[in-house]
Scaffold this motif. Structure first.
Motif, PDB file in Angstrom:
ATOM      1  N   ARG A 694      -5.315 -84.263 -44.325  1.00 37.10           N
ATOM      2  CA  ARG A 694      -6.490 -83.250 -44.169  1.00 37.10           C
ATOM      3  C   ARG A 694      -6.025 -82.489 -45.522  1.00 37.10           C
ATOM      4  O   ARG A 694      -6.896 -82.068 -46.054  1.00 37.10           O
ATOM      5  CB  ARG A 694      -6.181 -82.464 -43.021  1.00 37.10           C
ATOM      6  N   VAL A 695      -4.836 -82.100 -45.545  1.00 35.68           N
ATOM      7  CA  VAL A 695      -4.282 -81.115 -46.737  1.00 35.68           C
ATOM      8  C   VAL A 695      -4.704 -81.974 -48.014  1.00 35.68           C
ATOM      9  O   VAL A 695      -5.097 -81.171 -49.024  1.00 35.68           O
ATOM     10  CB  VAL A 695      -2.895 -80.802 -46.679  1.00 35.68           C
ATOM     11  N   MET A 780      -3.372 -77.629 -39.769  1.00 37.80           N
ATOM     12  CA  MET A 780      -2.752 -78.322 -40.599  1.00 37.80           C
ATOM     13  C   MET A 780      -1.437 -77.562 -41.232  1.00 37.80           C
ATOM     14  O   MET A 780      -0.357 -78.307 -41.389  1.00 37.80           O
ATOM     15  CB  MET A 780      -3.750 -78.229 -41.970  1.00 37.80           C
ATOM     16  N   LEU A 781      -1.487 -76.110 -41.397  1.00 38.81           N
ATOM     17  CA  LEU A 781      -0.359 -75.475 -41.918  1.00 38.81           C
ATOM     18  C   LEU A 781       0.806 -75.545 -41.017  1.00 38.81           C
ATOM     19  O   LEU A 781       1.935 -75.876 -41.344  1.00 38.81           O
ATOM     20  CB  LEU A 781      -0.676 -74.400 -42.331  1.00 38.81           C
ATOM     21  N   LEU A 784       2.625 -78.886 -40.737  1.00 43.64           N
ATOM     22  CA  LEU A 784       3.319 -79.347 -41.803  1.00 43.64           C
ATOM     23  C   LEU A 784       4.675 -78.374 -42.128  1.00 43.64           C
ATOM     24  O   LEU A 784       5.639 -78.772 -42.659  1.00 43.64           O
ATOM     25  CB  LEU A 784       2.496 -79.110 -43.182  1.00 43.64           C
TER      26      LEU A 784
ATOM     27  N   ASN B  73      -1.852 -71.032 -49.941  1.00 44.25           N
ATOM     28  CA  ASN B  73      -2.735 -71.845 -49.010  1.00 44.25           C
ATOM     29  C   ASN B  73      -4.238 -71.382 -49.461  1.00 44.25           C
ATOM     30  O   ASN B  73      -5.107 -72.360 -49.335  1.00 44.25           O
ATOM     31  CB  ASN B  73      -2.441 -71.384 -47.604  1.00 44.25           C
ATOM     32  N   LEU B  78      -7.044 -74.190 -48.190  1.00 42.78           N
ATOM     33  CA  LEU B  78      -6.407 -74.590 -46.774  1.00 42.78           C
ATOM     34  C   LEU B  78      -6.469 -73.272 -46.051  1.00 42.78           C
ATOM     35  O   LEU B  78      -6.463 -73.333 -44.785  1.00 42.78           O
ATOM     36  CB  LEU B  78      -4.751 -74.576 -46.736  1.00 42.78           C
ATOM     37  N   ARG B 105     -10.203 -79.738 -52.053  1.00 48.01           N
ATOM     38  CA  ARG B 105      -8.614 -80.069 -52.144  1.00 48.01           C
ATOM     39  C   ARG B 105      -8.709 -81.600 -52.696  1.00 48.01           C
ATOM     40  O   ARG B 105      -7.724 -81.896 -53.325  1.00 48.01           O
ATOM     41  CB  ARG B 105      -8.258 -80.125 -50.890  1.00 48.01           C
ATOM     42  N   PHE B 111      -0.764 -81.158 -53.532  1.00 52.45           N
ATOM     43  CA  PHE B 111       0.084 -79.851 -52.744  1.00 52.45           C
ATOM     44  C   PHE B 111       1.472 -80.650 -52.504  1.00 52.45           C
ATOM     45  O   PHE B 111       1.443 -81.699 -52.497  1.00 52.45           O
ATOM     46  CB  PHE B 111      -0.340 -79.615 -51.312  1.00 52.45           C
ATOM     47  N   PHE B 113       5.078 -79.704 -50.178  1.00 55.15           N
ATOM     48  CA  PHE B 113       5.583 -78.880 -49.437  1.00 55.15           C
ATOM     49  C   PHE B 113       7.161 -79.068 -49.476  1.00 55.15           C
ATOM     50  O   PHE B 113       7.863 -79.701 -49.925  1.00 55.15           O
ATOM     51  CB  PHE B 113       5.023 -79.024 -48.095  1.00 55.15           C
ATOM     52  N   ASN B 117       6.601 -84.668 -45.807  1.00 55.89           N
ATOM     53  CA  ASN B 117       5.459 -85.126 -45.309  1.00 55.89           C
ATOM     54  C   ASN B 117       4.807 -86.327 -45.642  1.00 55.89           C
ATOM     55  O   ASN B 117       3.463 -86.419 -45.905  1.00 55.89           O
ATOM     56  CB  ASN B 117       4.262 -83.986 -45.360  1.00 55.89           C
TER      57      ASN B 117
END
Lengths: 788, 255
Positions: A694-695, A780-781, A784, B73, B78, B105, B111, B113, B117
């Protein structure tokens, strides 16, 4: 005040209630089936046993031509006999208002000079005929109900050729007519067949049997073997035209009832086993995931000083809660179903009262069995969780290991997109989870095939029986065997287009140690109305000599075409002959043996004798035909094909409708439950992957399709397996339900398969939709940023 | 008093003049973000005005809870601000619906992190391919992985790679679509120093070679040296924006 761990239990359950409910409901299906069938078995068995005992249902039965009443004392002296009842038994034709065709009935005598010892009557309303009364009868309840008869009503009957106006004085039930139908018939036809009782002297006079009897029933002393009594009875009755005696296990009504109980017993084991094993897997999947998520919490609990036992028990309680909900729900649904299904049995079986007895012990057993199944499902995960040292458990699980899937190793990777590969590799990583999910879905696919096969089998049976085999409009039975002139009379009835005579002779067929009593039917070789068909529904013509027998009879006697079997005729000179089995024919009710009518007459050393004829009747003249037949004293009964077919269709239709609703319901619950549960687990395991997508800019739809891809692979691979399982399940259940009295052909149609596939795909689609909504709500956040 | 407005910055006039001639990629005015948290409200952003330009490398510094991640974000679509405006190439992101943000996006943002991920069931190459399949004008997965110097690990699964390698795959995945913006939330937070440097070098290289606006959150003030501009946040405000006359290459930074 709840202990903190129990509060945690309650709150954790709150957050996973959807899955808990899904698992509980699948479990409840199995338990409901178990409770329902166990309770029905208990209800039928206890009602039957109490009824048979209280009203003294006899153990041994025999018919004969005629014996003086004085013989009764001799019969009573046969070793092992506790009580003897001699009776006059016969049939009569009825002319009922509102029924164009004649109905017929069985009529039995009630002793006047002695108390009735066996097969006593339960009087629902009214009274028994008074001693010395005239034309008073009591009537079986099913028939009375079908026509709305009450004590005081009068009906016209022809008994042994003589018209009589009978007065109904009571409505009764008898333990020998729990299944109130003509001997050997599959389904009751209460509008056209009834049972009556009349005083002995009057009935004996009517049948020209004064001072004599033609039927005997015997009660065995406790612990006595029926075989010895049967053979002695046969020996004593032989000079009096005795037919072969038989025990309860051959008694048409008793057999029909016991067959029903046997079918229930099969279902009481098979279905719950299927559902409970799916539920056990689901419990295992849900809790294994929960424990994996709570790894760190478990470590903390242990670090605080909770023992492994306490922690293990805490997680077992989750399983226990599911089982408790499942058992309660399943118990309630099972009892509800049972109370309602008992009503259906009321229509087929006549008891003074058939009350529903909940099988409480079965609920206890169900609880234990499903607890066992659930514990077996989670014990592995619980053990792993508690044996982990706290320090290690507090570290997150190492990253999941993956490898190229089988399909890629064999070089098919070019075909697959990355998201499809994700799906394949996820499945290969947890093969057992995939196998069980597929298995659960396959079962869900298989379940609705069963009622489909039943419906198609019944349709095939009806076409086979009434469009291909029995093409006569009417089967006319004479009161007693007639001569060639009788056939000519029948041919001259109004509207008769063609008439094919038949002869029916009671006999025992014997091969090695196996034997069966039945009637041998003689038919013309060139019969066009009542035809004999093979398994492919092709006509089989009768050999000039020898027999054609039902495939089922061949199976029971263990004979094959070409074998010679012994035929012991129970009528006339009682010849005993060897006869060759020339071939097998296919039929779906009862057992039958056929001979060419000329050959049968030759065996009986007789001329043009017949018991009746199969007729084609001009529909224009139908009323005139019926009118004439009603008056004719020589006609005992009429079997009207369309009426038989109609009542068959009506009663099986209702039954199939009920079964179909139940099975479809179960299939929907299971497939929805399994897909929903797998999807929730997949969602929980892969929420990080999905959030990442999604991100990175994948839309909801794209993300959902990644996860649904995996479930779709499972669903699609489950479908063909499910069709095979369903076919086997249908074959098994139809085989369990196939008895000597009735059999169903196994017909598996594209329609049944399509229905099954549609049900599973629809429920899968709905659970996908529910889970897709959850993907929409994915944080989402949060996902993650958290460590997995 | 507002000290965070670009106009009030104590920067050389020439630089300001130069920037004013360019269109900013992002323009934020009065950005606020309030999270309801039980009975109290948490103000994560409290009036942020900021312009970000193409090709810049920005380092966001600040204590925990200063609003760095919230800002990042919101920039990346986001999250949406509670008040204020944010435009991207003149388009108002605060008015965008869920579908438009997804498209933003997908087309424009990469992105990275702290936790990498990666999809564990896909190899390095496939993790990148996941993006190149849906992007408008992507590089090849191999090209993206070469850029982060992982061309020898393309067919390894995440579980077969070190943390630094995994993070570099994540970078390759983020830049494979040739995004205009690369947003990195503590990309080295879970890595040791040596590995961290290789990861930062990869980010630096992307910024220089592709000219991608790069915003990097870190706790490590040493990293400020590698940026064009360093933005300090505290309590949801920008308290300081410092411009480096020259960027120092990552390999010369001393931790």
């Amino acid at each position: 005040m709840l202990a903190p761990l129990d509060l945690k239990l309650l709150r954790d359950i709150g957050t996973m209630k959807g899955q808990m409910v899904a698992v509980s409901i699948v479990m409840a299906c199995g338990i409901a089936m178990m409770i329902m069938s166990r309770s029905l078995i208990l209800s039928l068995e206890s009602t039957r046993d109490a009824y048979y005992e209280r009203y003294r249902f006899a153990d041994v039965f025999s018919g004969l031509k005629r014996a003086p009443n004085a013989l009764r004392d001799r019969l009573a002296e046969i070793p092992g006999v506790a009580a003897v009842e001699t009776r006059v038994s016969g049939s009569m034709k009825l002319d009922l208002p509102g029924l164009a065709e004649p109905a017929d009935g069985g009529i039995l005598s009630l002793p006047e000079d002695r108390p009735q010892q066996l097969n006593q009557l339960f009087i629902r309303r009214g009274r028994l005929p008074e001693i010395g009364s005239h034309n008073e009868v009591v009537v079986g309840e099913a028939f009375a109900k079908a026509h709305g008869f009450e004590p005081g009503n009068r009906i016209d009957a022809i008994i042994y050729g003589a018209k009589q106006r009978l007065k109904i004085v009571g409505i009764v039930l008898s333990p020998e007519y729990v299944f109130e139908a003509r001997a050997g018939e599959t389904l009751p036809d209460a509008r056209r067949f009834g049972v009556f009782w009349m005083n002995e002297r009057e009935l004996a006079t009517a049948f020209d049997l004064s001072g004599a009897f033609n039927n005997v029933v015997v009660d065995l002393a406790p612990g006595e073997d029926s075989a010895a009594v049967i053979s002695e009875l046969d020996r004593v009755l032989a000079p009096y035209g005795g037919l072969i005696a038989y025990g309860r296990k051959d008694h048409p009504s008793a057999v029909r009832l016991d067959d029903e109980i046997r079918i229930l017993k099969g279902l009481a084991v098979a279905f719950p086993a299927v559902f409970l094993s799916i539920a056990a897997f689901m419990v295992s999947a849900v809790l294994t995931r929960l424990i994996r998520l709570q790894r760190e919490q478990i470590a903390q609990l242990k670090a605080f000083g909770y023992s492994s036992g306490q922690v293990g028990w805490h997680y077992l309680k989750f399983a226990l809660v599911i089982v408790a909900i499942g058992t309660t729900l399943g118990g309630l649904v099972g009892l509800w179903l049972g109370v309602n299904v008992v009503q259906i049995y009321h229509r087929f079986f006549q008891f003074p009262s058939l009350t529903f007895h909940p099988h409480w012990a079965a609920i206890g057993v169900a609880f234990l069995v499903s607890s066992g199944a659930a514990f077996a499902g989670v014990i592995g995960a619980v053990r792993q969780a508690i044996k982990l040292p706290p320090a290690e458990a507090m570290r997150p699980e190492p990253p999941a290991e993956f490898k190229a899937s089988f399909f890629e190793r064999i070089g098919l990777q070019k075909l697959a997109s990355p998201s499809f590969r994700m799906a394949l590799r996820n499945l290969e990583r947890r093969p057992w989870q995939a196998v069980f999910t597929t298995f659960g879905l396959a079962l869900a696919t298989g379940i609705p095939i069963v009622p489909g096969a039943m419906r198609d089998g019944i349709n095939y049976l009806m076409t086979f029986q009434w469009n291909l085999a029995q093409r006569q409009d009417v089967t006319l039975n004479l009161i007693e065997p007639g001569s060639a002139s009788a056939l000519s009379d029948v041919r001259h009835l109004p509207g008769v287009l063609s008439a094919e005579p038949f002869r029916a002779v009671p006999a025992r067929l014997r091969f090695g140690h196996q034997s069966r009593r039945l009637g041998i039917s003689g038919l013309s070789r060139d019969a066009m109305l009542n035809r004999l068909l093979d398994a492919n529904a092709q006509p089989v013509s009768l050999p000039p000599n020898g027999l054609l027998i039902s495939a089922k009879l061949a199976e029971i006697l263990r004979v094959k075409p070409g074998d010679r079997i012994i035929v012991e005729v129970q009528e006339g000179q009682r010849p005993v002959r060897e006869a060759v089995v020339h071939g097998l024919i296919t039929d779906y009710a009862g057992l039958a043996a056929y001979m060419e009518i000329g050959a049968l007459r030759q065996l009986m050393r007789e001329g043009g004798t017949l018991n009746g004829a199969h007729l084609a009747v001009d529909s224009q003249q139908w009323p005139a035909f019926l009118e004439k037949v009603k008056e004719s004293p020589r006609v005992a009964s009429l079997g009207i094909t369309s009426a038989v077919r109609g009542s068959f269709q009506k009663s099986t239709g209702e039954m199939i409708g009920a079964i179909q609703t139940m099975y479809f319901g179960f299939a929907i619950v299971v497939s929805f439950g399994v897909v929903y549960n797998s999807a929730r687990i997949a969602l929980s395991e892969r929420s990080r992957d999905l959030a990442t997508l999604r991100v990175m800019g994948f839309t909801h739809r794209e993300v959902a399709s990644v996860m649904i891809g995996e479930l779709a692979i499972l669903t699609l691979s489950a479908l063909p397996i499910g069709l095979v399982i369903g076919s086997l399940l249908a074959a098994g259940i139809i085989a369990t339900a196939s008895t000597e009295t009735v059999r169903l052909p196994l017909v598996l149609s594209p329609r049944s398969y399509a229905t099954a596939v549609l049900i599973v795909l629809t429920s899968a689609a709905i659970s996908f939709a529910v889970v897709s909504r959850r993907i929409r709500q994915l944080d989402m956040l949060g996902v993650l940023k958290a460590r997995d | 008093m507002r000290i965070d407005a670009p106009e009030s910055l104590d920067t050389p006039p020439s630089a300001t003049a130069q920037e004013e001639t360019r269109e900013p990629l992002f323009a934020a005015r009065g950005l606020e973000k309030v999270y309801p948290s039980g009975e109290v409200e948490v103000r994560a952003l409290n009036g942020v005005d900021l312009d970000l330009y193409e090709g810049e490398l920005i380092v966001l510094l600040g204590a925990s809870g200063s609003g760095k991640s919230t800002l990042l974000n919101i920039l990346g679509g986001l999250d949406v601000p509670s008040a204020g405006t944010l435009t991207y190439r003149g388009e108002d992101l605060t008015q965008a619906d869920e579908g438009e943000l997804t498209r933003f996006r997908r087309d424009s943002v990469g992105f990275i992190f702290q936790f990498y991920n990666l999809i564990p069931s896909l190899t390095a190459r496939e993790n990148v391919a996941l993006i190149t399949e849906i992007a408008r004008d992507p590089m090849t997965p191999e090209g993206a992985l070469q850029l982060v110097e992982l061309d020898d690990r393309m067919d390894h699964f995440p579980s077969q790679m070190s943390g630094g390698q995994q993070q570099r795959v994540a970078i390759a995945r983020a830049i494979a679509k040739r995004p205009e913006v690369l947003l990195c939330d503590e990309p080295t937070g879970a890595l040791d120093i040596k590995t961290g440097i290789t990861v930062l070098e990869a980010i630096e290289r992307v910024n220089l070679e592709l000219g991608t606006l790069t915003v990097l959150i870190t706790h490590n003030s040493v990293l400020a040296e590698m940026a064009d501009r360093v933005i300090h946040l505290s309590d949801g405000h920008i308290v300081d924006i410092r411009e480096n006359r020259t960027r120092r290459p990552v390999r010369t930074l001393a931790w």
